[in-house]
Scaffold this motif. Structure first.
Motif, short mmCIF file in Angstrom:
data_model
loop_
_atom_site.label_atom_id
_atom_site.label_comp_id
_atom_site.label_asym_id
_atom_site.label_seq_id
_atom_site.Cartn_x
_atom_site.Cartn_y
_atom_site.Cartn_z
N VAL A 220 0.87 -1.18 0.00
CA VAL A 220 0.00 0.00 0.00
C VAL A 220 0.90 1.23 0.00
CG1 VAL A 220 -1.51 1.40 1.46
CG2 VAL A 220 -2.00 -1.02 1.15
N VAL A 221 0.63 2.15 -0.92
CA VAL A 221 1.30 3.45 -0.88
C VAL A 221 0.28 4.44 -0.34
CG1 VAL A 221 2.44 5.27 -2.19
CG2 VAL A 221 2.74 2.87 -2.87
N LEU A 222 0.61 5.04 0.78
CA LEU A 222 -0.32 5.99 1.39
C LEU A 222 0.06 7.39 0.90
CD1 LEU A 222 -2.61 6.58 3.33
CD2 LEU A 222 -1.01 6.41 5.23
N ALA A 223 -0.79 7.91 0.01
CA ALA A 223 -0.53 9.23 -0.60
C ALA A 223 -1.80 10.06 -0.50
CB ALA A 223 -0.11 9.04 -2.05
N ALA A 224 -2.40 10.02 0.69
CA ALA A 224 -3.72 10.62 0.86
C ALA A 224 -3.66 12.04 1.41
CB ALA A 224 -4.57 9.73 1.76
N GLY A 225 -2.53 12.71 1.21
CA GLY A 225 -2.41 14.12 1.60
C GLY A 225 -2.79 14.34 3.06
N ALA A 226 -3.56 15.38 3.29
CA ALA A 226 -3.91 15.77 4.66
C ALA A 226 -4.69 14.69 5.41
CB ALA A 226 -4.71 17.07 4.62
N TRP A 329 -11.33 29.58 -3.54
CA TRP A 329 -11.38 28.23 -3.00
C TRP A 329 -10.40 28.14 -1.83
CZ3 TRP A 329 -8.82 29.68 -7.38
CH2 TRP A 329 -7.46 29.37 -7.49
N ALA A 330 -10.51 27.03 -1.12
CA ALA A 330 -9.52 26.75 -0.07
C ALA A 330 -9.08 25.31 -0.21
CB ALA A 330 -10.10 27.00 1.30
N GLY A 331 -7.80 25.06 -0.04
CA GLY A 331 -7.27 23.70 -0.09
C GLY A 331 -6.56 23.37 1.21
N LEU A 332 -6.25 22.10 1.38
CA LEU A 332 -5.60 21.65 2.61
C LEU A 332 -4.22 21.09 2.29
CD1 LEU A 332 -8.68 19.87 4.23
CD2 LEU A 332 -7.79 22.17 4.75
N ARG A 333 -3.18 21.81 2.72
CA ARG A 333 -1.82 21.30 2.55
C ARG A 333 -1.61 20.16 3.55
NH1 ARG A 333 -1.72 26.82 3.44
NH2 ARG A 333 -0.99 28.12 1.71
N PRO A 334 -0.92 19.10 3.14
CA PRO A 334 -0.60 18.06 4.13
C PRO A 334 0.71 18.41 4.82
CG PRO A 334 -0.14 17.29 1.88
CD PRO A 334 -0.49 18.76 1.79
N ALA A 335 0.63 18.92 6.04
CA ALA A 335 1.85 19.40 6.71
C ALA A 335 2.35 18.37 7.71
CB ALA A 335 1.55 20.70 7.43
N SER A 336 3.66 18.19 7.74
CA SER A 336 4.25 17.31 8.75
C SER A 336 4.82 18.20 9.85
CB SER A 336 5.35 16.45 8.14
OG SER A 336 6.47 17.26 7.89
#
Ligand code: GLY
Length: 401
Positions: A220-226, A329-336
């Motif tokens: 499984v590659v988990l690339a689900a962003g936020a 619009w608004a988007g959600l950056r996936p931040a670590s």
């Protein structure tokens, strides 16, 4: 950020022997890019997206490929990764074009960071010295020289940094092209199909659950962003500490035959918009962003957010005043936790991460696609991504992101 030997020595996934099935969770630019590279290498790969592929952070982005002007103190380890991926972009765009006939609007004019008042210009002088200390190719321009390059800039511009190698693409066209390339190459795309759980057996990835169905997988590659952190079934030790970071944005329509600007422009910000940026696309859209807000998964627009974007953009480019405001619009950056991506294998064999790209998802996509695909097909972790393994958060992976 040191690699953990127990992860680095993990066995390859032995895909050659059987028609192993790889599930990629998330059909954004990284998920589709990895899927495309894997499908090109002959792997059997399915990308799952709970909505439409490419319609979350990939769609919401501005498409800037700006490792120089986005370089930050304390993030020096990210710079080589960003530069390597930036260097891959032109070929990536060309390959997408020849594969799909979709032109992703790769533009090479460069980026200008402008200052208005004396404080801005002093701040820019420090930024310029910092960029030079990193040996980045940047040029100092007076206000007059900046306006010669972009005549519609405000007369108040007091100085600017020109970065000729910070380019851009049209991220929405990239998503369209990647989707087509992935499908052309034999990949399967399941949209409106939510993976509800990753199933492990004896500590290894064994299957993914989709509604009532359980699909056996090798990896499984988990690339689900936020959303990467919230998936059920992930062992805590392998759960990526990723959180959503909201960005409100707007688009203004310029005349494509006579655009106000051709370079990407960055200007001074304020609290909620740390720096304003304006990215002109070849169809005449001028993308203006972005707020940076800790608001969980909220994607509502606020009058204040849009007002700040307009006001800050107008300060540097007053000519937008009479142009149509065509989108918001608004988007959600996936931040670590350290603002760097989380890439590669985990302590759960078969679970591979490609998430946490924060402000750099579009920029880092070609490298992410290549490095993750290479890891899955060969078992080798490229030296480029070793500093970005999950194990750098070792003692606190399960803690609050
Ligand atoms: N890379 C631009 C942003 O995240 O707003």
């Amino acid at each position: 950020m040191q690699g953990n030997p127990s992860i680095l020595n993990m066995a390859p996934l032995e895909l050659g022997a059987v028609a192993a099935m790889i599930a990629i969770i998330g059909g954004g630019i990284c998920g589709l890019g990895i899927g495309w590279r894997l499908a090109q290498s002959g792997a059997k790969v399915t990308v799952y997206d709970r909505g439409e592929a490419g319609m979350e952070a990939t769609w919401a982005a501005a498409g800037m490929l700006a490792p120089h002007v986005e370089a930050e103190h304390g993030e020096e380890e990210l710079l080589p990764l960003a530069l390597e991926s930036r260097d891959m972009w032109k070929g990536f765009a060309r390959e997408l074009h020849s594969e799909t006939n979709i032109d992703v609007d790769y533009r090479e004019e460069g980026t200008l960071v402008v200052g208005l008042d004396r404080d801005d210009v002093e701040h820019l002088e420090h930024r310029s010295a910092y960029f030079e200390s990193l040996e980045l190719d940047v040029e100092w321009l007076s206000g007059y020289e900046a306006r010669k390059r972009e005549p519609h800039l405000a007369r108040a511009i007091g100085g600017a940094i020109y970065s000729p190698l910070d380019h851009q693409v049209d991220n929405r066209k990239v998503a369209e092209a990647l989707k087509a390339a992935f499908l052309n190459t034999g990949g399967k795309l399941k949209e409106h199909t939510e993976v509800t759980e990753v199933v492990t057996s004896n500590g290894k990835v064994a299957a993914v659950k989709i509604a009532e169905e359980t699909v056996a997988v090798e990896a499984v590659v988990l690339a689900a962003g936020a959303w990467s952190r919230n998936l059920a079934g992930l062992p805590e030790i392998s759960r990526p500490p990723v959180r959503p970071l909201k960005g409100q944005m707007i688009a203004i329509q310029m005349d494509p035959e006579n655009p106000l600007i051709e370079n990407v422009i960055w200007g001074p910000g304020n609290g909620v918009v740390p720096s304003i940026y304006l990215a002109p696309k070849s169809d005449g859209r001028l993308i203006v962003g972005a707020t940076v807000e800790e608001m969980g998964f909220d994607t509502g627009l606020t009058a204040g957010g849009v007002m700040e974007l307009l006001r800050l953009a107008w300060d540097v480019l007053p000519g937008i005043y009479d142009l149509p405001l065509v989108e918001s619009w608004a988007g959600l950056r996936p931040a670590s936790r350290d603002d760097a991506p989380i890439l590669g294998p985990t302590k759960t064999p078969g679970l591979v991460l490609a998430t946490g790209h924060h402000r750099n998802g579009i920029l880092l996509a070609p490298l992410t696609a290549q490095a993750i695909s290479d890891y899955i097909t060969t078992g080798e972790i490229s030296s480029s991504i070793q500093p970005f393994l999950l194990d750098r958060f070792e003692s606190s992976v399960a803690a609050t992101a």
